[in-house]
Design a protein around this motif. Structure first.
Motif, mmCIF file in Angstrom:
data_model
loop_
_atom_site.group_PDB
_atom_site.id
_atom_site.type_symbol
_atom_site.label_atom_id
_atom_site.label_comp_id
_atom_site.label_asym_id
_atom_site.label_seq_id
_atom_site.Cartn_x
_atom_site.Cartn_y
_atom_site.Cartn_z
ATOM 1 N N ILE A 168 -89.219 -56.283 -34.083
ATOM 2 C CA ILE A 168 -90.657 -56.661 -35.104
ATOM 3 C C ILE A 168 -91.571 -57.257 -34.308
ATOM 4 N N ILE A 169 -92.591 -56.608 -34.346
ATOM 5 C CA ILE A 169 -93.987 -57.367 -33.628
ATOM 6 C C ILE A 169 -95.007 -57.388 -34.678
ATOM 7 N N THR A 170 -95.446 -58.726 -34.463
ATOM 8 C CA THR A 170 -96.587 -59.163 -35.427
ATOM 9 C C THR A 170 -97.633 -59.581 -34.841
ATOM 10 N N HIS A 171 -98.751 -59.365 -35.852
ATOM 11 C CA HIS A 171 -100.088 -59.917 -35.601
ATOM 12 C C HIS A 171 -100.930 -60.611 -36.637
ATOM 13 N N ILE A 172 -101.222 -61.715 -36.556
ATOM 14 C CA ILE A 172 -101.888 -62.463 -37.654
ATOM 15 C C ILE A 172 -103.320 -62.889 -37.280
ATOM 16 N N SER A 173 -104.385 -62.677 -38.081
ATOM 17 C CA SER A 173 -105.588 -63.013 -37.712
ATOM 18 C C SER A 173 -106.572 -62.623 -39.044
ATOM 19 N N ASN A 174 -107.675 -62.873 -38.966
ATOM 20 C CA ASN A 174 -108.974 -62.751 -40.036
ATOM 21 C C ASN A 174 -109.419 -61.574 -39.719
ATOM 22 N N ILE A 231 -108.590 -55.539 -32.985
ATOM 23 C CA ILE A 231 -107.646 -54.928 -33.757
ATOM 24 C C ILE A 231 -107.271 -53.624 -33.310
ATOM 25 N N PRO A 232 -108.213 -52.687 -33.026
ATOM 26 C CA PRO A 232 -107.657 -51.250 -32.455
ATOM 27 C C PRO A 232 -106.585 -51.548 -31.153
ATOM 28 N N ASP A 233 -106.833 -52.493 -30.362
ATOM 29 C CA ASP A 233 -106.018 -52.905 -29.230
ATOM 30 C C ASP A 233 -104.694 -52.844 -29.597
ATOM 31 N N ILE A 234 -104.687 -53.608 -30.555
ATOM 32 C CA ILE A 234 -103.158 -53.986 -31.347
ATOM 33 C C ILE A 234 -102.368 -52.677 -31.595
ATOM 34 N N ILE A 235 -103.170 -51.890 -32.291
ATOM 35 C CA ILE A 235 -102.362 -50.652 -32.683
ATOM 36 C C ILE A 235 -102.071 -49.880 -31.695
ATOM 37 N N LYS A 236 -103.066 -49.647 -30.646
ATOM 38 C CA LYS A 236 -102.845 -48.810 -29.485
ATOM 39 C C LYS A 236 -101.446 -49.331 -28.694
ATOM 40 N N LEU A 248 -91.859 -60.678 -31.460
ATOM 41 C CA LEU A 248 -93.114 -60.582 -30.537
ATOM 42 C C LEU A 248 -94.203 -60.849 -31.213
ATOM 43 N N PHE A 249 -95.517 -61.590 -30.787
ATOM 44 C CA PHE A 249 -96.521 -61.899 -31.356
ATOM 45 C C PHE A 249 -97.894 -61.070 -30.405
ATOM 46 N N LEU A 250 -98.722 -60.336 -30.920
ATOM 47 C CA LEU A 250 -99.581 -59.841 -30.002
ATOM 48 C C LEU A 250 -100.975 -60.362 -30.198
ATOM 49 N N LEU A 251 -101.968 -60.952 -29.283
ATOM 50 C CA LEU A 251 -103.145 -61.509 -29.517
ATOM 51 C C LEU A 251 -104.038 -61.148 -28.502
ATOM 52 N N PRO A 252 -104.604 -59.738 -28.534
ATOM 53 C CA PRO A 252 -105.256 -59.454 -27.411
ATOM 54 C C PRO A 252 -106.715 -59.462 -27.409
ATOM 55 N N MET A 299 -96.011 -55.778 -37.982
ATOM 56 C CA MET A 299 -96.490 -56.350 -39.076
ATOM 57 C C MET A 299 -97.984 -56.860 -38.829
ATOM 58 N N MET A 300 -98.848 -56.436 -39.632
ATOM 59 C CA MET A 300 -100.335 -57.097 -39.644
ATOM 60 C C MET A 300 -100.693 -57.823 -40.808
ATOM 61 N N VAL A 301 -100.885 -59.018 -40.295
ATOM 62 C CA VAL A 301 -101.019 -60.256 -41.397
ATOM 63 C C VAL A 301 -102.293 -60.830 -41.588
ATOM 64 N N GLY A 302 -103.002 -60.695 -42.351
ATOM 65 C CA GLY A 302 -104.459 -61.181 -42.757
ATOM 66 C C GLY A 302 -105.397 -60.081 -43.037
#
Ligand code: GMT
Length: 382
Positions: free
Chosen positions: A201-207, A214-219, A275-279, A233-236
């Motif tokens: 499970i990979i997660t991103h949280i932001s506004n 955000i497109p980088d996260i999906i790619k 894992l958390f993604l913040l690019p 998981m896309m939170v926000g």
């Protein structure tokens, strides 16, 4: 000490930091007055020593723009007088430091001297505040603050680079209350609702603003899931969310991505994240990354701004250049493909988060408040 805290009440990091700081100060016996236009999202009002005063801006047909700074500075004046507040701590320079300075001047006229601490959070300097339309007012209100703090060394350097600042800026990093990040005893971590045992499970949280890329996260996720069975998981919530949903459909991964919207229960999502993604394009600190690490979730991030001060490359996660999707996906797979490696990174992420425990950071703010009050006292008696 009686302290007024001015902040944004929304899900953004600066509002979260201001709220958590106020709550902990209240816990330590200070009397805290939150002054903002809505109740901050993380503020539980039934707390001894915590008060909330709403700023109302009356509508008037002549106003094309509602004069929030005016209403805020008037509210500050009234509340300082009514509650005998000793210090104002404003979070985010625009327009809070400006309104705080006006309140200070109005109070001075009545013989009341009150120091103002301004904390710079990031976009108030790097994105919005830097706009030529705001720049003179932002420089002025930073220079007129009694004490200025920034949430990372990188933001401090950036502030000196972008503005003509004559004041010393003190770095006080953001913090985390480690105790609070743990799921309550007996609470269930609902991992099995989100993914099968064989999936990560990979997660991103932001506004979901442009700056978060955000497109980088999906790619990045698109590449990861080709090698590792996984869910995202896309939170926000925010302006880039709809585009992100469309991109997931275009890439054929919509069934592997869950969009949660804003959540006040991120601990319940982080508890099952691997894992958390913040690019991000820029990030003065990256509070979301720290919150993930405090839940033992390693971070794949860009190496911009203050992120290298939070995420330790090759230890709590990996850092890559902004926009380097291939490198971020490769590093994610490196962490996820081997259980022993993943367990090591999880442990390391938690260990790094311990450096930012609230118990270590809060006394730094208390010391600054004392200093600001002492200096104010000296100026008054001269
Ligand atoms: O970008 C955000 O998520 C919102 C913004 C805010 O002011 O609420 O966050 C900034 O302040 C946070 C708290 O200090 C930092 O952790 C974020 O890195 C910073 N955001 C940026 O610099 C883009």
């Amino acid at each position: 000490m009686k302290i007024a805290i001015v902040c944004y009440p929304t899900f953004g990091g600066s509002g979260v930091v201001a709220t958590e700081l106020g709550l902990e100060l209240a816990h330590r016996g200070h009397e805290i007055h939150f002054i903002t236009y809505r109740q901050p999202v993380r503020l539980a009002l039934l707390n001894p020593n915590v008060h909330y005063h709403e700023v109302n801006v009356p509508e008037y047909p002549l106003f094309h723009y509602q004069p929030y700074e005016l209403a805020l500075s008037s509210k500050l004046v009234d509340m300082v007088k009514l509650h005998k507040i000793e210090l104002m701590h404003v979070h985010y320079a625009i327009p809070h430091a400006y309104a705080g300075y006006m309140a200070k001047q109005m109070l001075k006229d009545e013989g009341i001297f009150i120091p103002m601490v301004t904390t710079l959070h990031g976009t108030d300097i790097t994105l919005v505040g830097n706009h030529p339309f705001y720049k003179p007012a932002v420089s002025f209100s930073i220079n007129k603050s009694d004490v200025v703090t920034s949430v990372s060394q990188s933001l401090k350097d950036e502030t000196y680079k972008l503005f003509n600042i004559t004041k010393e800026i003190e770095v006080i990093p953001n913090f985390i209350e480690l105790e609070k990040t743990k799921l309550e005893e007996g609470a269930t971590c609902y991992r099995s609702l989100m993914a099968s045992d064989s999936e990560k499970i990979i997660t991103h949280i932001s506004n979901f603003r442009k700056v978060k890329r955000i497109p980088d996260i999906i790619k990045i996720f698109h590449k990861i899931q080709q090698q590792i069975p996984s869910k995202l998981m896309m939170v926000g919530d925010g302006p880039e969310k709809e585009k992100a949903e469309l991109l997931c459909e275009e890439l054929g991964i919509a069934n592997k991505v869950i969009f949660f919207g804003n959540s006040n229960e991120i601990d319940k999502i982080l508890c099952f994240s691997d894992l958390f993604l913040l690019p991000s394009e820029t990030e003065s600190f990256g509070l979301a990354a720290l919150e993930a690490m405090a839940c033992s979730v390693p971070v794949i991030s860009s190496n911009t701004g203050g992120l290298p001060e939070v995420n330790v490359d090759g230890f709590s996660g990996y850092l890559s250049n902004v926009g380097d999707i291939d490198s971020m996906a490769k590093n994610a797979v490196r962490i996820l493909e081997n259980e022993t490696n993943l367990a090591k990174f999880k442990k390391n992420a938690y260990a790094v988060s311990e450096r930012f425990d609230i118990a270590k950071i809060l006394p730094l703010y208390e010391a600054i408040y004392e200093k600001a009050i002492q200096e104010q006292f000296k100026t008054e008696s001269n």
